[in-house]
Design a protein around this motif. Structure first.
Motif, PDB file in Angstrom:
ATOM      1  N   UNK A   5     -20.253  -7.026 -14.633  1.00 53.71           N
ATOM      2  CA  UNK A   5     -20.072  -7.783 -15.873  1.00 53.71           C
ATOM      3  C   UNK A   5     -20.877  -9.081 -15.890  1.00 53.71           C
ATOM      4  N   UNK A   6     -20.737  -9.900 -14.828  1.00 46.85           N
ATOM      5  CA  UNK A   6     -21.379 -11.215 -14.838  1.00 46.85           C
ATOM      6  C   UNK A   6     -22.441 -11.391 -13.753  1.00 46.85           C
ATOM      7  N   UNK A   7     -22.543 -10.464 -12.808  1.00 44.43           N
ATOM      8  CA  UNK A   7     -23.547 -10.571 -11.760  1.00 44.43           C
ATOM      9  C   UNK A   7     -23.125 -11.431 -10.576  1.00 44.43           C
ATOM     10  N   UNK A   8     -21.902 -11.912 -10.575  1.00 45.61           N
ATOM     11  CA  UNK A   8     -21.429 -12.764  -9.495  1.00 45.61           C
ATOM     12  C   UNK A   8     -21.235 -11.952  -8.218  1.00 45.61           C
ATOM     13  N   UNK A   9     -21.365 -12.613  -7.088  1.00 46.90           N
ATOM     14  CA  UNK A   9     -21.138 -11.954  -5.815  1.00 46.90           C
ATOM     15  C   UNK A   9     -19.881 -12.475  -5.136  1.00 46.90           C
ATOM     16  N   UNK A  10     -19.092 -13.227  -5.856  1.00 49.63           N
ATOM     17  CA  UNK A  10     -17.831 -13.725  -5.328  1.00 49.63           C
ATOM     18  C   UNK A  10     -16.754 -12.715  -5.704  1.00 49.63           C
ATOM     19  N   UNK A  11     -16.550 -11.741  -4.818  1.00 48.81           N
ATOM     20  CA  UNK A  11     -15.638 -10.636  -5.066  1.00 48.81           C
ATOM     21  C   UNK A  11     -14.537 -10.642  -4.022  1.00 48.81           C
ATOM     22  N   UNK A  12     -13.420 -10.051  -4.379  1.00 50.54           N
ATOM     23  CA  UNK A  12     -12.321  -9.920  -3.430  1.00 50.54           C
ATOM     24  C   UNK A  12     -11.700  -8.539  -3.600  1.00 50.54           C
ATOM     25  N   UNK A  13     -11.068  -8.009  -2.554  1.00 47.72           N
ATOM     26  CA  UNK A  13     -10.424  -6.704  -2.685  1.00 47.72           C
ATOM     27  C   UNK A  13      -9.276  -6.756  -3.687  1.00 47.72           C
ATOM     28  N   UNK A  14      -9.080  -5.669  -4.400  1.00 50.33           N
ATOM     29  CA  UNK A  14      -7.986  -5.545  -5.346  1.00 50.33           C
ATOM     30  C   UNK A  14      -7.037  -4.465  -4.841  1.00 50.33           C
ATOM     31  N   UNK A  15      -5.785  -4.528  -5.251  1.00 50.62           N
ATOM     32  CA  UNK A  15      -4.809  -3.536  -4.805  1.00 50.62           C
ATOM     33  C   UNK A  15      -5.081  -2.193  -5.481  1.00 50.62           C
ATOM     34  N   UNK A  16      -4.943  -1.102  -4.735  1.00 51.80           N
ATOM     35  CA  UNK A  16      -5.077   0.216  -5.364  1.00 51.80           C
ATOM     36  C   UNK A  16      -3.948   0.443  -6.362  1.00 51.80           C
ATOM     37  N   UNK A  17      -4.264   1.040  -7.500  1.00 56.04           N
ATOM     38  CA  UNK A  17      -3.274   1.255  -8.555  1.00 56.04           C
ATOM     39  C   UNK A  17      -2.538   2.589  -8.424  1.00 56.04           C
ATOM     40  N   UNK A  18      -3.203   3.599  -7.879  1.00 53.76           N
ATOM     41  CA  UNK A  18      -2.580   4.911  -7.792  1.00 53.76           C
ATOM     42  C   UNK A  18      -2.947   5.579  -6.475  1.00 53.76           C
ATOM     43  N   UNK A  19      -2.441   6.796  -6.287  1.00 51.88           N
ATOM     44  CA  UNK A  19      -2.660   7.516  -5.050  1.00 51.88           C
ATOM     45  C   UNK A  19      -4.137   7.849  -4.842  1.00 51.88           C
ATOM     46  N   UNK A  20      -4.828   8.178  -5.925  1.00 51.70           N
ATOM     47  CA  UNK A  20      -6.248   8.512  -5.805  1.00 51.70           C
ATOM     48  C   UNK A  20      -7.056   7.335  -5.252  1.00 51.70           C
ATOM     49  N   UNK A  21      -6.779   6.123  -5.728  1.00 49.54           N
ATOM     50  CA  UNK A  21      -7.480   4.943  -5.216  1.00 49.54           C
ATOM     51  C   UNK A  21      -7.115   4.671  -3.762  1.00 49.54           C
ATOM     52  N   UNK A  22      -5.875   4.937  -3.389  1.00 52.13           N
ATOM     53  CA  UNK A  22      -5.470   4.745  -1.991  1.00 52.13           C
ATOM     54  C   UNK A  22      -6.193   5.725  -1.079  1.00 52.13           C
ATOM     55  N   UNK A  23      -6.315   6.976  -1.528  1.00 50.44           N
ATOM     56  CA  UNK A  23      -7.003   7.974  -0.722  1.00 50.44           C
ATOM     57  C   UNK A  23      -8.498   7.680  -0.617  1.00 50.44           C
ATOM     58  N   UNK A  24      -9.092   7.198  -1.693  1.00 49.46           N
ATOM     59  CA  UNK A  24     -10.522   6.868  -1.675  1.00 49.46           C
ATOM     60  C   UNK A  24     -10.809   5.675  -0.765  1.00 49.46           C
ATOM     61  N   UNK A  25      -9.822   4.829  -0.539  1.00 44.47           N
ATOM     62  CA  UNK A  25     -10.038   3.681   0.342  1.00 44.47           C
ATOM     63  C   UNK A  25     -10.290   4.127   1.781  1.00 44.47           C
ATOM     64  N   UNK A  26      -9.820   5.312   2.146  1.00 53.87           N
ATOM     65  CA  UNK A  26     -10.112   5.843   3.475  1.00 53.87           C
ATOM     66  C   UNK A  26     -11.591   6.185   3.614  1.00 53.87           C
ATOM     67  N   UNK A  27     -12.269   6.385   2.477  1.00 59.17           N
ATOM     68  CA  UNK A  27     -13.709   6.665   2.472  1.00 59.17           C
ATOM     69  C   UNK A  27     -14.514   5.405   2.138  1.00 59.17           C
ATOM     70  N   UNK A  28     -13.855   4.254   2.197  1.00 56.26           N
ATOM     71  CA  UNK A  28     -14.458   2.945   1.935  1.00 56.26           C
ATOM     72  C   UNK A  28     -14.955   2.812   0.497  1.00 56.26           C
ATOM     73  N   UNK A  29     -14.340   3.516  -0.424  1.00 60.40           N
ATOM     74  CA  UNK A  29     -14.594   3.346  -1.858  1.00 60.40           C
ATOM     75  C   UNK A  29     -13.354   2.659  -2.396  1.00 60.40           C
TER      76      UNK A  29
END
Length: 143
Positions: A5-29
């Motif tokens: 959106x803005x091109x900033x590099x100041x990012x932080x991890x966000x909490x996974x919202x559902x099971x699919x996001x939790x499972x993808x975190x094991x693949x570093x996505x």
């Protein structure tokens, strides 16, 4: 990584919202959130596509300038790397001169830096709470 959106590099991890996001975190996505504009997006945390590019060893940014040996004389390991054919890079954010055998991903420009700062200021001004309109101001006397 940078915010789409803005091109900033100041990012932080966000909490996974559902099971699919939790499972993808094991693949570093993983989901991340921009600290400037609060945009949430999903990205590859390993950054395998970026391994072939040079990055600043101090702040890990990839938008770099080049430097010449006229104003800065390297010493030690950097001098040997340059003698072997490494390219000279400078990170304008942390003002570090270094050398790398990898190529540069993007060239630093002050116009992009101004865009990031403008987005940060806009995000900061939109976060500040506004005073409710129905409450009277403490400066005005009651009639």
């Amino acid at each position: 990584m940078e915010c789409p959106n803005c091109g900033s590099r100041f990012l932080r991890p966000s909490r996974p919202r559902d099971l699919r996001e939790k499972l993808r975190s094991w693949l570093f996505v993983m989901p991340v959130r921009c600290d400037h504009c609060r945009t949430r997006f999903i990205t590859d945390m390993l950054g395998l596509a970026y391994l072939r590019f040079a990055k600043c060893p101090k702040c890990e940014r990839m938008d770099l300038n080049k430097w010449t040996g006229e104003t800065f004389q390297p010493s030690g390991r950097t001098k040997w790397k340059i003698a072997l054919g490494a390219k000279r890079f400078r990170c304008e954010y942390c003002r570090l001169n270094f050398s790398s055998f990898r190529r540069r991903r993007e060239i630093f420009s002050f116009s992009r830096w101004r865009k990031i700062e403008a987005a940060r200021l806009a995000a900061a001004s939109s976060i500040q709470p506004e005073a409710p309109a129905d409450n009277p101001s403490p400066d005005l006397p009651n009639d």
